[in-house]
Write a protein that holds these residues in place. Structure first.
Motif: not given
Length: 91
Positions: A57, A63, A65-66
């Motif tokens: 991650v 923000v 996000r993977p």
């Protein structure tokens, strides 16, 4: 274009891209326009079992996000690997 990913043990990362667009006029003159982009943030590994795939991650600019990392062999420092579907070669 040169793209780099750096992940450190303090769980921080930096992702940079650098390009250099240039034109040379055969009659003299031309231009060169280097550009760069970077992002920094924190990273954390998933809870999955270690293997040839690892999900992270990334947290940057508020923000999350993977990101998927894949390496094709069992070596500790593979020569080639994939980050987010793009294949990279270690330099």
């Amino acid at each position: 274009m040169v793209e780099t990913w750096e992940f450190d043990w303090g769980l921080e990362f930096e992702h940079k891209t650098q390009t250099d667009e240039s034109y040379v006029n055969p009659f003299g003159g031309g231009f060169s326009r280097p550009t760069s982009w970077s992002e920094r943030g924190m990273w954390a590994p998933s809870d999955a079992e270690p293997g040839k795939e690892l999900y992270l991650v990334l947290i940057a600019n508020d923000v999350a996000r993977p990101l998927q990392l894949i390496w094709p062999d069992d070596s500790e420092k593979p020569r080639q690997f994939s980050i987010g579907g793009t294949v990279y070669v270690r330099q």
